[in-house]
Enzyme design. Sequence first.
Site, mmCIF file in Angstrom:
data_model
loop_
_atom_site.group_PDB
_atom_site.id
_atom_site.type_symbol
_atom_site.label_atom_id
_atom_site.label_comp_id
_atom_site.label_asym_id
_atom_site.label_seq_id
_atom_site.Cartn_x
_atom_site.Cartn_y
_atom_site.Cartn_z
ATOM 1 N N TYR A 1 2.106 14.091 0.576
ATOM 2 C CA TYR A 1 2.092 14.782 1.880
ATOM 3 C C TYR A 1 2.480 16.258 1.762
ATOM 4 O O TYR A 1 3.049 16.821 2.678
ATOM 5 C CB TYR A 1 3.004 14.064 2.884
ATOM 6 C CG TYR A 1 2.730 12.585 2.963
ATOM 7 C CD1 TYR A 1 1.528 12.125 3.490
ATOM 8 C CD2 TYR A 1 3.633 11.655 2.483
ATOM 9 C CE1 TYR A 1 1.241 10.779 3.533
ATOM 10 C CE2 TYR A 1 3.358 10.297 2.521
ATOM 11 C CZ TYR A 1 2.153 9.865 3.056
ATOM 12 O OH TYR A 1 1.872 8.536 3.094
ATOM 13 N N GLU B 1 0.830 -1.204 0.000
ATOM 14 C CA GLU B 1 0.000 0.000 0.000
ATOM 15 C C GLU B 1 0.868 1.259 0.000
ATOM 16 O O GLU B 1 0.929 1.970 0.988
ATOM 17 C CB GLU B 1 -0.957 -0.022 1.186
ATOM 18 C CG GLU B 1 -0.254 -0.420 2.471
ATOM 19 C CD GLU B 1 -1.189 -0.631 3.628
ATOM 20 O OE1 GLU B 1 -2.303 -1.120 3.408
ATOM 21 O OE2 GLU B 1 -0.786 -0.299 4.745
ATOM 22 N N PRO B 2 1.514 1.519 -1.107
ATOM 23 C CA PRO B 2 2.392 2.675 -1.191
ATOM 24 C C PRO B 2 1.616 3.983 -1.375
ATOM 25 O O PRO B 2 0.620 4.021 -2.085
ATOM 26 C CB PRO B 2 3.220 2.389 -2.449
ATOM 27 C CG PRO B 2 2.314 1.563 -3.299
ATOM 28 C CD PRO B 2 1.488 0.738 -2.357
ATOM 29 N N CYS C 1 4.971 34.328 8.989
ATOM 30 C CA CYS C 1 5.614 35.063 10.074
ATOM 31 C C CYS C 1 6.094 34.145 11.178
ATOM 32 O O CYS C 1 5.665 34.221 12.327
ATOM 33 C CB CYS C 1 4.698 36.166 10.563
ATOM 34 S SG CYS C 1 4.653 37.457 9.310
HETATM 35 C C1 LIG Z 1 0.626 6.271 5.406
HETATM 36 C C2 LIG Z 1 0.379 4.840 5.231
HETATM 37 C C3 LIG Z 1 0.912 4.182 4.113
HETATM 38 C C4 LIG Z 1 1.754 4.856 3.064
HETATM 39 O O1 LIG Z 1 3.044 5.152 3.467
HETATM 40 P P1 LIG Z 1 4.079 5.766 2.400
HETATM 41 O O2 LIG Z 1 5.332 5.968 3.145
HETATM 42 O O3 LIG Z 1 3.491 7.034 1.889
HETATM 43 O O4 LIG Z 1 4.194 4.790 1.284
HETATM 44 C C5 LIG Z 1 0.615 2.846 3.990
HETATM 45 N N1 LIG Z 1 -0.147 2.195 4.888
HETATM 46 C C6 LIG Z 1 -0.675 2.797 5.981
HETATM 47 C C7 LIG Z 1 -1.510 2.025 6.910
HETATM 48 C C8 LIG Z 1 -0.424 4.131 6.177
HETATM 49 O O5 LIG Z 1 -0.941 4.729 7.262
#
Ligand SMILES: *Cc1c(COP(=O)(O)O)cnc(C)c1O
Length: 411
Positions: A365, A268-269, A337
Site C-alpha cells: 500500500y 489472502e494476505p 505543499c
Molecule cells: C485488502 C484485502 C486483503 C488483504 O489485506 P492485508 O491486510 O493487506 O493482508 C485481503 N482480502 C480482501 C478481500 C481485501 O480487500
Amino acid sequence: MEILNNKYVFSGEVDALQLTEKYGCPLYVYDTAIIARQYKRLTDAFNVDKLKINYACKALTNINVLKYIKSLGAGLDTVSIQEVKLGLMAGFATEDIIYTPNCVSLEEIKEALDLGVRINIDNLSILEQFGNQFSDKPVCIRINPHILAGGNSKISTGHIDSKFGISFHQVPHIRRIVEATGMKVTGLHMHTGSDILDSEVFIQGADVLLSIAEEFPHLEDIDFGSGFKVDYKNDGIETDVEDLGIRISDRFNEFCAAYGRELTLMFEPGKFLVSEAGTFLAKVNVIKQTTSTVFAGIDSGLNHLIRPMLYDSYHRIENISKTEGRKRIYTIVGYICETDTFGINRKLNEVLEGDILAFHNAGAYCFMMASNYNSRYRPAEVLIHEGKDYLIRNRETMEDILKNQVEQDIF
Ligand SMILES: *Cc1c(COP(=O)(O)O)cnc(C)c1O
C-alpha cells in the site's frame, strides 16, 4: 536490510546506497527473499490437508512481483477487473484467481466471469441477479461476521456497520436465493480488516463462518481472509501466525471431519507477504532548524508514501548514509505543499543534506497509493532477487504527466 562491512545491504549483499546512485531517488526497492520467508511462515503455520494462500495483490501489483509470488505457489486475490487482467498477464491460472469486489456493477462481475476466474459475491442484490442469470456457475459468498477488528477504522471491514460482506444474520435470505435459483455455493469467505493483532479475532470469525458452513453442502473451500499485522516498529508486535496456525488448523480439521470432506483452507494476505519486503529510499534535500524542531526535508512526500498521513501509520526510518555516529532527533517531512510528515522526533544518525533515508515496511500500500500530486513523477521500482537488482518500473517523465491530457485549441 542489515549492516555489513559498514554498509546497508539487502539480501544477497546488494548495496542500498549504490542502488540510489544507479537508479536515482526516490526509489522503491523490493526484496524477494523476504516475500519467500513470509510465504513460508504462513504455509508452515497451518497443518491441514489442503491449504491455499492467495496473494491480495492490491498491496503491490508490479507484474514481476505477481510472477514471483506465483512461482512460490500462491494464487491471487483481486478486487477489480484490472487486477484480474494483471493476474492473467502474470500467468496465474483462472482457477487460481479469486475476484472479491465490493460495490461493483454486475457488468464488471460478468466480465470477470467471462475471463473464467472465481467469483466472490458480497451483497444479496448481486447474488440474486447472478443466481438468476448464471445458476450453473460456482460462486463464493463473502460473509460479514460482525467482528470489530483492524488497526484503524478505515481498514476495519468486518463490523456491523461495514459495507463489506453479507451479514451472517442474513444467511436465511442467502439460502432462499440459493434454493430459488439452484446456484452452487462452493466457497465461503470473510475478511475482517487489516492490522489485526489478536488471534482471538480470527478465531471468532472462523467460528462464525464454520457455524454457517454446515448449511452449504457443495463447499470446496473456506477463506478466512487476511489482516495479519506486521512488525512496523521492529518491536516484535505482530500477529502470531504460528499460534494462529495451530488454533485455526484444529478448528478447521474438526469441521472437515464433521462435514465429511476435506475442504481447502484459504487465506489472502497482502501486507503480510510484501510489507517488510519493501523499502523506500529518499534523499534529504534540506535540514531546516526552526525554534523548536529540526526538520529533515526529503525529495518525496505524500505523493509517494501517503500511509503516515492517511492512517497515522508508523514507518521506521533510518539514515543509511551513516552506519554509526551520534544520533540526533529529527522530524522528517516531504516537499509537498501541505503538511506531509513522515515521522516526528525520530532518532537518526546525524543527517546531512544529501544523505539517504530508508523507510521500512514500504512494500504494501505504498507505491500503489502513489499519485502525481504537485505534478511530480512517481518513483522507479527495483526488485532484488538472488543478489541482483532489476529495474521493474521506470521513473515517470513529463510525458507521463501529460499522457492523457487533451490540449484544446480554444484559448
Ligand atoms: C485488502 C484485502 C486483503 C488483504 O489485506 P492485508 O491486510 O493487506 O493482508 C485481503 N482480502 C480482501 C478481500 C481485501 O480487500
